[in-house]
Design a protein around this motif. Structure first.
Motif, mmCIF file in Angstrom:
data_model
loop_
_atom_site.group_PDB
_atom_site.id
_atom_site.type_symbol
_atom_site.label_atom_id
_atom_site.label_comp_id
_atom_site.label_asym_id
_atom_site.label_seq_id
_atom_site.Cartn_x
_atom_site.Cartn_y
_atom_site.Cartn_z
ATOM 1 N N LEU A 1 11.713 -18.143 -8.648
ATOM 2 C CA LEU A 1 12.133 -17.824 -10.017
ATOM 3 C C LEU A 1 12.420 -19.098 -10.780
ATOM 4 C CD1 LEU A 1 12.761 -15.336 -11.815
ATOM 5 C CD2 LEU A 1 15.137 -15.521 -11.047
ATOM 6 N N ASN A 2 11.778 -19.237 -11.929
ATOM 7 C CA ASN A 2 11.952 -20.441 -12.731
ATOM 8 C C ASN A 2 13.364 -20.537 -13.296
ATOM 9 O OD1 ASN A 2 9.338 -21.488 -12.457
ATOM 10 N ND2 ASN A 2 8.545 -20.178 -14.086
ATOM 11 N N PRO A 3 13.812 -21.751 -13.648
ATOM 12 C CA PRO A 3 15.147 -21.917 -14.220
ATOM 13 C C PRO A 3 15.359 -21.025 -15.431
ATOM 14 C CG PRO A 3 14.232 -24.051 -13.632
ATOM 15 C CD PRO A 3 13.128 -23.045 -13.443
ATOM 16 N N HIS A 4 16.521 -20.379 -15.453
ATOM 17 C CA HIS A 4 16.992 -19.554 -16.569
ATOM 18 C C HIS A 4 16.160 -18.283 -16.771
ATOM 19 C CE1 HIS A 4 19.347 -23.118 -17.128
ATOM 20 N NE2 HIS A 4 18.271 -23.832 -17.393
ATOM 21 N N ALA A 5 15.341 -17.935 -15.798
ATOM 22 C CA ALA A 5 14.583 -16.687 -15.846
ATOM 23 C C ALA A 5 15.317 -15.599 -15.066
ATOM 24 C CB ALA A 5 13.184 -16.893 -15.267
ATOM 25 N N THR A 6 14.931 -14.332 -15.334
ATOM 26 C CA THR A 6 15.530 -13.172 -14.670
ATOM 27 C C THR A 6 14.431 -12.290 -14.103
ATOM 28 O OG1 THR A 6 17.493 -13.159 -16.094
ATOM 29 C CG2 THR A 6 16.941 -11.092 -14.992
ATOM 30 N N ALA A 7 14.627 -11.795 -12.908
ATOM 31 C CA ALA A 7 13.725 -10.819 -12.286
ATOM 32 C C ALA A 7 14.509 -9.544 -12.004
ATOM 33 C CB ALA A 7 13.134 -11.371 -10.995
ATOM 34 N N THR A 8 13.871 -8.398 -12.210
ATOM 35 C CA THR A 8 14.536 -7.102 -12.073
ATOM 36 C C THR A 8 13.810 -6.245 -11.035
ATOM 37 O OG1 THR A 8 15.217 -7.186 -14.392
ATOM 38 C CG2 THR A 8 15.337 -5.054 -13.294
ATOM 39 N N PHE A 9 14.597 -5.528 -10.235
ATOM 40 C CA PHE A 9 14.084 -4.682 -9.161
ATOM 41 C C PHE A 9 14.888 -3.373 -9.200
ATOM 42 C CE2 PHE A 9 14.474 -9.114 -8.193
ATOM 43 C CZ PHE A 9 13.187 -9.500 -7.800
ATOM 44 N N GLY A 10 14.345 -2.312 -8.631
ATOM 45 C CA GLY A 10 15.151 -1.102 -8.613
ATOM 46 C C GLY A 10 14.465 0.079 -7.973
ATOM 47 N N TYR A 11 15.240 1.139 -7.877
ATOM 48 C CA TYR A 11 14.709 2.422 -7.439
ATOM 49 C C TYR A 11 15.526 3.536 -8.090
ATOM 50 C CZ TYR A 11 18.599 3.002 -4.077
ATOM 51 O OH TYR A 11 19.835 3.143 -3.504
ATOM 52 N N SER A 12 14.918 4.695 -8.184
ATOM 53 C CA SER A 12 15.650 5.893 -8.624
ATOM 54 C C SER A 12 15.518 6.957 -7.558
ATOM 55 C CB SER A 12 15.137 6.395 -9.960
ATOM 56 O OG SER A 12 13.793 6.839 -9.846
ATOM 57 N N LEU A 13 16.549 7.775 -7.453
ATOM 58 C CA LEU A 13 16.605 8.879 -6.510
ATOM 59 C C LEU A 13 16.908 10.151 -7.294
ATOM 60 C CD1 LEU A 13 17.008 10.394 -3.823
ATOM 61 C CD2 LEU A 13 19.326 9.442 -3.753
ATOM 62 N N ARG A 14 15.978 11.094 -7.269
ATOM 63 C CA ARG A 14 16.176 12.378 -7.925
ATOM 64 C C ARG A 14 16.292 13.459 -6.858
ATOM 65 N NH1 ARG A 14 12.400 16.209 -10.122
ATOM 66 N NH2 ARG A 14 10.732 14.729 -9.604
ATOM 67 N N VAL A 15 17.372 14.236 -6.933
ATOM 68 C CA VAL A 15 17.656 15.274 -5.945
ATOM 69 C C VAL A 15 17.168 16.608 -6.471
ATOM 70 C CG1 VAL A 15 19.439 16.383 -4.568
ATOM 71 C CG2 VAL A 15 19.661 13.969 -5.177
ATOM 72 N N VAL A 16 16.242 17.209 -5.748
ATOM 73 C CA VAL A 16 15.598 18.447 -6.217
ATOM 74 C C VAL A 16 15.906 19.585 -5.253
ATOM 75 C CG1 VAL A 16 13.406 19.542 -6.723
ATOM 76 C CG2 VAL A 16 13.744 17.140 -7.297
ATOM 77 N N HIS B 1 13.500 12.579 -4.114
ATOM 78 C CA HIS B 1 12.337 11.987 -4.766
ATOM 79 C C HIS B 1 12.671 10.560 -5.186
ATOM 80 C CE1 HIS B 1 9.946 15.806 -5.639
ATOM 81 N NE2 HIS B 1 11.045 16.236 -5.021
ATOM 82 N N PHE B 2 11.930 9.604 -4.663
ATOM 83 C CA PHE B 2 12.171 8.191 -4.946
ATOM 84 C C PHE B 2 11.065 7.621 -5.820
ATOM 85 C CE2 PHE B 2 14.372 9.061 -1.037
ATOM 86 C CZ PHE B 2 15.517 8.297 -1.084
ATOM 87 N N ALA B 3 11.461 6.743 -6.734
ATOM 88 C CA ALA B 3 10.516 5.924 -7.489
ATOM 89 C C ALA B 3 11.005 4.484 -7.409
ATOM 90 C CB ALA B 3 10.422 6.383 -8.937
ATOM 91 N N PHE B 4 10.083 3.543 -7.239
ATOM 92 C CA PHE B 4 10.420 2.144 -6.982
ATOM 93 C C PHE B 4 9.908 1.243 -8.103
ATOM 94 C CE2 PHE B 4 9.449 3.996 -2.662
ATOM 95 C CZ PHE B 4 10.772 4.254 -2.347
ATOM 96 N N HIS B 5 10.652 0.169 -8.362
ATOM 97 C CA HIS B 5 10.244 -0.817 -9.372
ATOM 98 C C HIS B 5 10.262 -2.212 -8.770
ATOM 99 C CE1 HIS B 5 9.971 -3.240 -12.953
ATOM 100 N NE2 HIS B 5 11.151 -3.764 -12.721
ATOM 101 N N ASN B 6 9.117 -2.879 -8.790
ATOM 102 C CA ASN B 6 8.994 -4.284 -8.380
ATOM 103 C C ASN B 6 9.444 -4.498 -6.944
ATOM 104 O OD1 ASN B 6 8.241 -6.955 -8.779
ATOM 105 N ND2 ASN B 6 10.210 -7.569 -9.639
ATOM 106 N N GLY C 1 0.762 -1.236 0.000
ATOM 107 C CA GLY C 1 0.000 0.000 0.000
ATOM 108 C C GLY C 1 0.790 1.280 0.000
ATOM 109 N N ALA C 2 2.115 1.212 0.159
ATOM 110 C CA ALA C 2 2.908 2.446 0.191
ATOM 111 C C ALA C 2 3.130 3.033 -1.194
ATOM 112 C CB ALA C 2 4.253 2.200 0.872
ATOM 113 N N GLY C 3 2.843 2.249 -2.221
ATOM 114 C CA GLY C 3 2.935 2.777 -3.577
ATOM 115 C C GLY C 3 4.320 2.702 -4.175
ATOM 116 N N GLU C 4 4.489 3.400 -5.272
ATOM 117 C CA GLU C 4 5.705 3.287 -6.078
ATOM 118 C C GLU C 4 6.561 4.546 -6.055
ATOM 119 O OE1 GLU C 4 4.344 2.109 -9.931
ATOM 120 O OE2 GLU C 4 3.994 0.028 -9.292
ATOM 121 N N ALA C 5 6.254 5.506 -5.191
ATOM 122 C CA ALA C 5 7.054 6.732 -5.143
ATOM 123 C C ALA C 5 6.822 7.448 -3.828
ATOM 124 C CB ALA C 5 6.708 7.659 -6.316
ATOM 125 N N LEU C 6 7.859 8.170 -3.376
ATOM 126 C CA LEU C 6 7.741 8.994 -2.179
ATOM 127 C C LEU C 6 8.780 10.100 -2.226
ATOM 128 C CD1 LEU C 6 10.293 8.314 -0.063
ATOM 129 C CD2 LEU C 6 8.942 6.271 0.334
#
Length: 290
Positions: free
Chosen positions: A275-290, A228-233, A210-215
């Motif tokens: 994670l199934n054999p030979h599969a890839t999962a990606t996660f991440g975040y970005s930080l923008r300084v304002v 400023h943060f944005a989140f992926h997966n 419930g916290a969402g994908e950005a804060l």
């Protein structure tokens, strides 16, 4: 010995370590340090990568398909020496592969790749987990960056976190490092969490969903930069400090600590991935300084 690597843009300079592929510094063009400096009097980490678990296992143990072994909180990646795969003036990538040592505790074939890239005032961080074996790979993945609190230039201004979705997500507590099943009322009001150290008297604040994908982490009304943060997966969010310590961790995760009373299987932990054999999962975040 770990080797430091520096990447930069006109707005930011970032230093990284081969040990844990961990951020060591995020500095603005005016020389302000945004990242926690790792003073061991409080906490020696700066921005560890959490893999293959987030949080504790029962009695600091994990299991994969019944094969049980000791594993410290947050897994072994943060203590591992990564290989630098590619470096440019504004980016750096690291790779960690399974080894005889890792398989003794975690009997899985994997490749964990971290990418750091700067573009102007934005730092992007991504993690790729690849199952290089022939069996399903159970794991959790999390980011654990710690930032200055107070932010540079904030003075005595009150800091806050503002969720982009304006939500009031329910709060989960830890007890002895284990996730409790009960949910407490949200400390957010209209998506805003005013920060004070008393919030952390019971350890981290954990928001399973419930916290969402950005804060935004900021000190409104001051000269401090806003982060400023944005989140992926990363559907889970942790916020943590040690009471009285001058840092704040903003932690996007996919996976959480073991439930209180649960067994050691990684696959049974909340929001663990399979994670199934030979599969890839990606996660991440970005930080923008304002």
């Amino acid at each position: 010995m770990p080797v430091a690597t520096t990447i930069s843009s006109p707005e930011l300079t970032v230093t990284l370590s081969d040990l844990g592929a961990e951020l060591q510094s995020i500095t603005t063009a005016t020389g302000d340090e945004l990242l926690w400096h790792g003073d061991t009097a409080f906490w020696g980490g700066r921005a560890p990568i959490l893999f293959p678990i987030v949080g504790r296992g029962p009695d600091d143990r994990i299991a994969v398909n019944g094969q049980e072994a000791p594993m410290r909180q947050h897994g072994f990646a943060r203590h591992a020496m990564f290989e630098r795969a590619e470096v440019t003036p504004d980016s750096c990538s690291y790779v960690l592969r399974d080894s005889a040592d890792s398989r003794a505790a975690y009997p899985c074939a994997f490749r964990l790749t971290l990418h750091y890239r700067l573009s102007g005032p934005t730092l992007s961080v991504s993690a790729e987990v690849t199952n290089t074996g022939d069996s399903v790979l159970p794991f959790g993945l999390g980011f654990h960056p710690a930032f200055a609190w107070p932010l540079p230039g904030a003075g005595d201004a009150r800091h806050q976190i503002r969720l982009a979705n304006g939500a009031e997500p329910a709060l989960a507590h830890l007890q002895d490092g284990y996730l409790m099943p009960e949910r407490a009322p949200s400390p957010f009001a209209g998506g805003i969490l005013p920060l004070h150290h008393g919030l952390f008297d019971r350890d981290a604040l954990i928001f399973p969903d419930g916290a969402g994908e950005a804060l935004i982490y900021s000190a409104p009304g001051s000269a401090a930069p806003a982060l400023h943060f944005a989140f992926h997966n990363t559907p889970n969010l942790g916020i943590w400090t040690k009471p009285g310590a001058p840092f704040l961790c903003i932690e996007p995760w996919h996976g959480m600590a073991a439930r209180a009373g649960a067994g050691p299987e990684i696959a049974d932990r909340p929001d663990s991935l399979l994670l199934n054999p030979h599969a890839t999962a990606t996660f991440g975040y970005s930080l923008r300084v304002v």
